[in-house]
Design an enzyme around this catalytic site. Structure first.
Site, PDB file in Angstrom:
ATOM      1  N   SER A 172      26.175  51.694 -33.709  1.00  0.00           N
ATOM      2  CA  SER A 172      26.953  51.901 -32.496  1.00  0.00           C
ATOM      3  C   SER A 172      25.993  51.917 -31.310  1.00  0.00           C
ATOM      4  O   SER A 172      25.145  51.042 -31.180  1.00  0.00           O
ATOM      5  CB  SER A 172      27.751  53.208 -32.602  1.00  0.00           C
ATOM      6  OG  SER A 172      28.508  53.451 -31.437  1.00  0.00           O
ATOM      7  N   TYR A 186      32.363  47.472 -23.196  1.00  0.00           N
ATOM      8  CA  TYR A 186      31.444  47.698 -24.312  1.00  0.00           C
ATOM      9  C   TYR A 186      31.671  49.038 -25.015  1.00  0.00           C
ATOM     10  O   TYR A 186      31.797  49.092 -26.239  1.00  0.00           O
ATOM     11  CB  TYR A 186      30.017  47.613 -23.778  1.00  0.00           C
ATOM     12  CG  TYR A 186      28.924  47.854 -24.788  1.00  0.00           C
ATOM     13  CD1 TYR A 186      28.617  46.904 -25.758  1.00  0.00           C
ATOM     14  CD2 TYR A 186      28.160  49.024 -24.752  1.00  0.00           C
ATOM     15  CE1 TYR A 186      27.592  47.111 -26.664  1.00  0.00           C
ATOM     16  CE2 TYR A 186      27.131  49.238 -25.649  1.00  0.00           C
ATOM     17  CZ  TYR A 186      26.853  48.284 -26.609  1.00  0.00           C
ATOM     18  OH  TYR A 186      25.839  48.501 -27.507  1.00  0.00           O
ATOM     19  N   LYS A 190      32.266  50.431 -29.276  1.00  0.00           N
ATOM     20  CA  LYS A 190      31.322  51.269 -30.000  1.00  0.00           C
ATOM     21  C   LYS A 190      31.948  52.607 -30.399  1.00  0.00           C
ATOM     22  O   LYS A 190      31.606  53.176 -31.431  1.00  0.00           O
ATOM     23  CB  LYS A 190      30.062  51.484 -29.154  1.00  0.00           C
ATOM     24  CG  LYS A 190      29.274  50.197 -28.929  1.00  0.00           C
ATOM     25  CD  LYS A 190      28.802  49.589 -30.250  1.00  0.00           C
ATOM     26  CE  LYS A 190      27.892  48.403 -30.063  1.00  0.00           C
ATOM     27  NZ  LYS A 190      27.369  47.861 -31.337  1.00  0.00           N
TER      28      LYS A 190
END
Length: 308
Positions: A172, A186, A190
């Protein structure tokens, strides 16, 4: 009476530290193990492959660029510790077609044996203000960063459960622990990996399969260099508050935590504290880790809790 109570607490904590190794996962032995690394042609993925190879593992590298894969293969083979080790390269996009991913992993297992450890490191990033990011970028990042980890994991999990052993690593980011300015496309991808990892760990722990989520900080990789070209000023200023780590250092930490079966993997004191503060109800793999989360996992926080 107070001294007696304090002595009892200290003795109890010491006992937990002594007992903790007895209930922690049995470390995975890397010599002779088959380790698959997606996104393994560069950056953290490549360094993880090198670190495992140095410890005697057989490696399957998966990435899209065949030329980069072949170059990385030659680089990894320099660290050979015995003449039986093999580095297998497979060019495939792990985010596009599940059946294709499943087939190439079957081929890899036919050549090098069942997968002992899968490291999901394939990923990409787009930075910018929310309204400036193209809509298709949100879809692309979710496909690469999330489904690109779902597909390989789905392809190997049944065999791991049957063998009652295995490790699955999701790489991650610290941006997957807290949302940051400029990472609206983004960060969610994650964060999604953490949710997947927590749910999956609950399912597979009875089968002696352990999941690790790695939260690397800014790391000196080709991907980070490319990402930095389009960072908003605010994002750059946030990044500059901490140093950039070397990929080799990050890889060593991730491999060590995965081998030990630790759920969380963080780098440095800042990363360690961030993992504790954002742990929530994450799985723990030792009593001591649980105690640390109870002690530091309270909320809300004030400046009195930290020395600045």
């Amino acid at each position: 009476m107070l001294l007696l109570a304090v002595a009892f607490i200290v003795a109890f904590v010491l006992l937990l530290y002594m007992v903790s190794p007895l209930i922690s996962p049995k470390p995975l032995k890397l010599p002779g193990a088959h380790v698959v690394v997606t996104g393994g042609s560069s950056g953290i993925g490549k360094c993880i492959a090198i670190e495992c190879y140095k410890q005697g593992a057989f490696i399957t590298l998966i990435a899209r660029d065949e030329n980069k894969l072949l170059q990385t293969k030659k680089e990894i083979e320099k660290y050979c510790v015995n003449d039986k080790q093999v580095v297998l390269c497979i060019s495939v996009d792990v985010s596009k077609d599940y059946e294709q991913v499943e087939n190439v992993l079957k081929q890899a297992q036919e050549k090098l044996g069942p997968v002992d450890m899968l490291v999901n490191c394939a990923g990409t990033s787009v930075t910018g203000k929310f309204e400036d990011i193209e809509v298709n970028s949100f879809e692309r990042l979710m496909a690469v960063n999330y489904l690109g980890s779902v597909y390989p994991s789905r392809a190997v999990i049944a065999t791991m459960k049957e063998r009652r052993m295995g490790r699955i690593v999701f790489v991650s980011s610290q941006a997957g622990q807290l949302g940051l300015f400029g990472y609206t496309a983004y960060s969610p991808t994650k964060f999604a990996l953490r949710g997947l990892a927590e749910a999956l760990q609950m399912e597979v722990k009875p089968y002696n399969v352990y999941v690790t989520v790695a939260y690397p900080p800014d790391t000196d990789t080709p991907g980070f260099a490319e990402e930095s070209k389009t960072k908003p000023l605010e994002t750059k200023l946030i990044s500059e508050t901490s140093s950039v780590c070397q990929a080799e250092q990050v890889a060593r930490v991730i491999v060590k935590d995965a081998v030990q079966g630790n759920f969380n993997s963080s780098v440095g004191s800042d990363g360690y504290m961030l993992s504790i503060l954002t742990s929530g109800m994450s799985p723990v793999t030792s009593i001591t880790e649980g105690l640390q989360q109870v002690r530091f996992g309270k909320a809300p926080y004030s400046l009195k809790d930290f020395k600045i």
